[in-house]
Design a protein around this motif. Structure first.
Motif, mmCIF file in Angstrom:
data_model
loop_
_atom_site.group_PDB
_atom_site.id
_atom_site.type_symbol
_atom_site.label_atom_id
_atom_site.label_comp_id
_atom_site.label_asym_id
_atom_site.label_seq_id
_atom_site.Cartn_x
_atom_site.Cartn_y
_atom_site.Cartn_z
ATOM 1 N N ALA A 1 82.466 44.945 30.706
ATOM 2 C CA ALA A 1 83.846 44.780 30.994
ATOM 3 C C ALA A 1 84.383 43.545 31.891
ATOM 4 C CB ALA A 1 84.287 45.890 31.606
ATOM 5 N N PRO A 2 83.481 43.275 32.893
ATOM 6 C CA PRO A 2 84.096 41.976 33.652
ATOM 7 C C PRO A 2 83.813 40.635 32.834
ATOM 8 C CG PRO A 2 82.337 43.291 35.198
ATOM 9 C CD PRO A 2 82.412 43.910 33.601
ATOM 10 N N LEU A 3 82.787 40.638 31.966
ATOM 11 C CA LEU A 3 82.685 39.362 31.181
ATOM 12 C C LEU A 3 84.071 39.420 30.076
ATOM 13 C CD1 LEU A 3 78.906 39.505 30.771
ATOM 14 C CD2 LEU A 3 80.317 38.080 32.127
ATOM 15 N N MET A 4 84.146 40.547 29.474
ATOM 16 C CA MET A 4 84.939 40.597 28.278
ATOM 17 C C MET A 4 86.584 40.675 28.393
ATOM 18 S SD MET A 4 83.155 42.910 25.295
ATOM 19 C CE MET A 4 84.639 42.452 24.033
ATOM 20 N N MET B 1 82.143 46.457 20.940
ATOM 21 C CA MET B 1 81.659 45.713 22.239
ATOM 22 C C MET B 1 83.031 46.031 22.973
ATOM 23 S SD MET B 1 79.495 44.673 24.257
ATOM 24 C CE MET B 1 78.121 44.112 23.154
ATOM 25 N N ILE B 2 84.247 46.103 22.444
ATOM 26 C CA ILE B 2 85.505 45.942 23.268
ATOM 27 C C ILE B 2 85.570 47.520 23.711
ATOM 28 C CG2 ILE B 2 86.941 46.306 21.157
ATOM 29 C CD1 ILE B 2 87.898 44.506 24.799
ATOM 30 N N GLU B 3 85.192 48.515 22.837
ATOM 31 C CA GLU B 3 85.200 49.817 23.113
ATOM 32 C C GLU B 3 84.312 49.844 24.529
ATOM 33 O OE1 GLU B 3 84.685 48.689 19.944
ATOM 34 O OE2 GLU B 3 86.653 49.704 18.741
ATOM 35 N N ARG B 4 82.952 49.575 24.375
ATOM 36 C CA ARG B 4 82.366 49.655 25.581
ATOM 37 C C ARG B 4 82.855 49.292 26.884
ATOM 38 N NH1 ARG B 4 76.894 51.250 26.464
ATOM 39 N NH2 ARG B 4 76.497 50.492 28.819
ATOM 40 N N ALA B 5 83.642 47.940 26.778
ATOM 41 C CA ALA B 5 84.403 47.398 28.070
ATOM 42 C C ALA B 5 85.366 48.053 28.390
ATOM 43 C CB ALA B 5 84.596 46.123 27.579
ATOM 44 N N ILE B 6 86.186 48.802 27.423
ATOM 45 C CA ILE B 6 87.304 49.836 27.894
ATOM 46 C C ILE B 6 86.764 51.157 28.632
ATOM 47 C CG2 ILE B 6 89.094 51.195 26.974
ATOM 48 C CD1 ILE B 6 89.703 48.780 24.939
ATOM 49 N N VAL B 7 85.632 51.785 27.887
ATOM 50 C CA VAL B 7 85.145 52.956 28.531
ATOM 51 C C VAL B 7 84.663 52.485 29.778
ATOM 52 C CG1 VAL B 7 83.153 54.469 28.256
ATOM 53 C CG2 VAL B 7 84.571 54.214 26.334
ATOM 54 N N GLU B 8 84.004 51.482 30.256
ATOM 55 C CA GLU B 8 83.281 51.121 31.379
ATOM 56 C C GLU B 8 84.695 51.283 32.508
ATOM 57 O OE1 GLU B 8 79.579 48.336 29.995
ATOM 58 O OE2 GLU B 8 81.389 47.484 30.992
ATOM 59 N N VAL B 9 85.570 50.409 32.103
ATOM 60 C CA VAL B 9 86.852 50.462 33.034
ATOM 61 C C VAL B 9 87.454 51.765 33.196
ATOM 62 C CG1 VAL B 9 89.226 49.556 33.397
ATOM 63 C CG2 VAL B 9 87.360 48.075 32.630
ATOM 64 N N ALA B 10 87.514 52.613 32.257
ATOM 65 C CA ALA B 10 88.055 54.200 32.159
ATOM 66 C C ALA B 10 87.236 54.727 33.077
ATOM 67 C CB ALA B 10 88.250 54.470 30.709
ATOM 68 N N VAL B 11 85.846 54.668 33.026
ATOM 69 C CA VAL B 11 85.062 55.589 33.963
ATOM 70 C C VAL B 11 84.896 54.838 35.232
ATOM 71 C CG1 VAL B 11 82.474 55.874 34.253
ATOM 72 C CG2 VAL B 11 83.441 56.046 31.858
ATOM 73 N N GLN B 12 85.186 53.576 35.459
ATOM 74 C CA GLN B 12 85.174 53.172 36.724
ATOM 75 C C GLN B 12 86.445 53.862 37.624
ATOM 76 O OE1 GLN B 12 83.060 51.007 38.992
ATOM 77 N NE2 GLN B 12 84.730 51.766 40.352
ATOM 78 N N GLY B 13 87.492 54.096 36.718
ATOM 79 C CA GLY B 13 88.819 54.566 37.105
ATOM 80 C C GLY B 13 88.524 56.219 37.633
ATOM 81 N N SER B 14 87.398 56.813 37.224
ATOM 82 C CA SER B 14 87.205 58.174 37.568
ATOM 83 C C SER B 14 86.607 58.126 38.776
ATOM 84 C CB SER B 14 86.205 58.835 36.201
ATOM 85 O OG SER B 14 87.003 58.871 34.999
ATOM 86 N N CYS B 15 85.903 56.970 39.402
ATOM 87 C CA CYS B 15 85.458 57.020 40.531
ATOM 88 C C CYS B 15 86.614 56.951 41.689
ATOM 89 C CB CYS B 15 84.664 55.686 40.749
ATOM 90 S SG CYS B 15 83.271 55.642 39.669
ATOM 91 N N THR B 16 87.649 56.877 41.216
ATOM 92 C CA THR B 16 88.800 56.685 42.268
ATOM 93 C C THR B 16 89.951 57.575 42.053
ATOM 94 O OG1 THR B 16 89.738 54.603 41.354
ATOM 95 C CG2 THR B 16 88.352 54.408 43.137
ATOM 96 N N THR B 17 90.198 57.994 40.890
ATOM 97 C CA THR B 17 91.431 58.971 40.598
ATOM 98 C C THR B 17 91.440 60.388 40.911
ATOM 99 O OG1 THR B 17 90.775 58.907 38.226
ATOM 100 C CG2 THR B 17 92.291 57.061 38.752
ATOM 101 N N ASN B 18 90.266 60.729 41.120
ATOM 102 C CA ASN B 18 90.101 62.183 41.407
ATOM 103 C C ASN B 18 90.764 62.862 40.375
ATOM 104 O OD1 ASN B 18 88.758 61.603 43.869
ATOM 105 N ND2 ASN B 18 90.552 61.443 44.681
ATOM 106 N N GLY B 19 90.520 62.854 39.095
ATOM 107 C CA GLY B 19 90.902 63.805 37.967
ATOM 108 C C GLY B 19 92.068 63.593 37.759
#
Length: 168
Positions: free
Chosen positions: A84-87, A1-19
């Motif tokens: 991710a927000p919960l964990m 479950m922690i891996e899922r939360a970490i991936v969510e934050v990382a993918v959210q970062g892809s929304c703003t970091t432009n690669g």
């Protein structure tokens, strides 16, 4: 479950970091920041678990090196429950207490964020990163970089939290 939360934050970062960094790079960095909070498998196993979670979020249609802003947005919008927000929010808020002294300003999302144990591990992380020794050269800059990094993670978690509002 922690891996899922970490991936969510990382993918959210892809929304703003432009690669600027891959989701997998961001996830590895989050692992390093959270290593005093959670027990993680070895790096190889951890990366495999991250890729599995990434495949679930993206329906296996992309890899960590090819998530652009539009794909990241689309993938996160499809997820029914973002964990991710919960964990992670209480841990990152506690890190922000160390980085920003926000506890005095009452800017944390929850009381759990300033619990003694979370504050203790946040200080442990700061000590591990060499942010508590006032005699080191470049300390001010490293502390500022840590504050920026934690602020960016807090922002991502907040964005994920807004996505988690139940849809009707």
């Amino acid at each position: 479950m922690i891996e899922r939360a970490i991936v969510e934050v990382a993918v959210q970062g892809s929304c703003t970091t432009n690669g600027a960094a891959t989701a997998l790079d961001d996830a590895r960095r989050l692992r390093d920041l959270l290593k005093f909070e959670f027990f993680f498998a070895g790096r190889t196993e951890f990366v495999a678990a991250l890729q599995s979670e990434l495949d679930l979020i993206t329906d296996g249609n992309t890899d960590s090196a090819s998530i652009d802003e539009a794909t990241a947005e689309q993938c996160l919008d499809r997820v029914d429950l973002l964990v991710a927000p919960l964990m992670l929010r209480p841990f990152i808020d506690a890190y922000a207490v160390v980085a920003h002294q926000w506890a005095l300003q009452r800017r944390n999302a929850s009381a759990e964020s300033t619990s003694a144990e979370m504050f203790h591990t946040a200080l442990r992380l700061a000590r591990h990163l060499g942010l508590l020794d006032g005699e080191q050269p470049g300390l001010r800059q490293r502390r500022a970089e840590f504050r920026r990094e934690i602020r960016a993670i807090k922002d991502r978690i907040e964005q994920l939290s807004r996505r988690s509002i139940p849809r009707r």
